[in-house]
Design an enzyme around this catalytic site. Structure first.
Site, PDB file in Angstrom:
ATOM      1  N   GLY A 129      35.751 -21.072  11.826  1.00 32.89           N
ATOM      2  CA  GLY A 129      35.504 -21.012  13.260  1.00 32.89           C
ATOM      3  C   GLY A 129      35.670 -22.360  13.935  1.00 32.89           C
ATOM      4  N   TYR A 172      28.716  -6.511   1.969  1.00 38.06           N
ATOM      5  CA  TYR A 172      29.508  -7.444   2.779  1.00 38.06           C
ATOM      6  C   TYR A 172      30.921  -6.913   2.990  1.00 38.06           C
ATOM      7  CZ  TYR A 172      32.308 -11.523   4.005  1.00 38.06           C
ATOM      8  OH  TYR A 172      33.194 -12.374   4.615  1.00 38.06           O
TER       9      TYR A 172
END
Length: 250
Positions: free
Chosen positions: A19, A151
């Site tokens: 990110g 996940y």
């Protein structure tokens, strides 16, 4: 001409790893960048690292109210709607099936699936027509992975969301795509609570099973996000861009 000149880009979970690398690249390509995260210290450090008038906002995708508040603040601050939304915030919580608790499952689902869903839904009033939404998936969503069932299931759900969101938002020219990275050198490994020796062994195993024989660097994944954010990919709608060194397919 910079690829994101005069555009507003928002990256959830933009305070570290992929990110942060993406936020830096977007800023270099002319975007006004806003990142969100849960930790004030890492968020502030990330904003300083990005520079170029970047802004950082505390927002936790587990708490829906904080998501909309962030969008409101961003569009007010920049006096402009959002052109690029990268839904990147995620929790990597793994463990053996026999020991995986309901609390672990709920947190994984609330952040990775529910959080992604509402990060897009609540952004709609603040998005420009023609905006690009990019959801962060995972190459592991199409593989069997021991200790990571919850996940990777949420990442498979992300792939489905991109298809349905794209179909619904076509009238506004908003396209939704998924970027699925393979094994990447990020702080996520250390956040699992594993010891340095265990982290090293995990990385060695991933490298051994990756045809490229190395982990990706966050900056490499950021280049793929830039492609999906820019007009270079304007014919991609509801698609997945896989960048994994051959991990899934070879």
């Amino acid at each position: 001409m910079k690829k994101l000149a005069n555009k507003i880009a928002v990256i959830t979970g933009g305070n570290s790893g992929i990110g942060l690398a993406t936020a830096k690249l977007f800023a270099e390509e002319g975007a006004k960048v806003a990142i969100t995260g849960r930790d004030p210290l890492t968020l502030n450090n990330a904003v300083n690292n990005i520079g170029k008038d970047a802004t950082g906002l505390i927002a936790d995708v587990e708490h829906i109210d904080s998501i909309e508040a962030a969008y409101q603040q961003i569009t007010t601050q920049f006096s402009q709607k959002i052109d690029v939304l990268v839904v990147n915030a995620a929790a990597y919580i793994t463990g053996p099936l026999a020991n995986y608790t309901e609390a672990m499952f709920d947190q994984t689902s609330d952040i990775n699936f529910k959080g992604a869903f509402f990060s897009v839904q609540l952004a709609l009033p603040y998005l420009n027509d023609g905006a690009s939404i990019i959801l962060t998936g995972s190459t592991g969503a199409e593989k069997g992975n021991g200790k990571g069932a919850a996940y990777y299931a949420t990442k498979a759900a992300i792939r489905s969301l991109a298809r349905s969101f794209s179909a619904e938002l076509l009238d506004h020219g908003i396209r939704v795509n998924v970027l699925s990275p393979g094994p990447t050198e990020t702080p996520a490994f250390e956040r699992t609570g594993a010891s340095p020796e265990q982290v090293s062994k995990i990385k060695e195993t991933l490298i051994a099973h990756t045809p490229a024989k190395r982990l990706a660097q966050p900056e490499e994944i950021a280049q793929a996000f830039l492609y999906l954010a820019s007009d270079d990919s304007k014919y991609m709608i509801g698609a997945e861009l896989l960048i994994d060194g051959g991990y899934r397919t070879l």
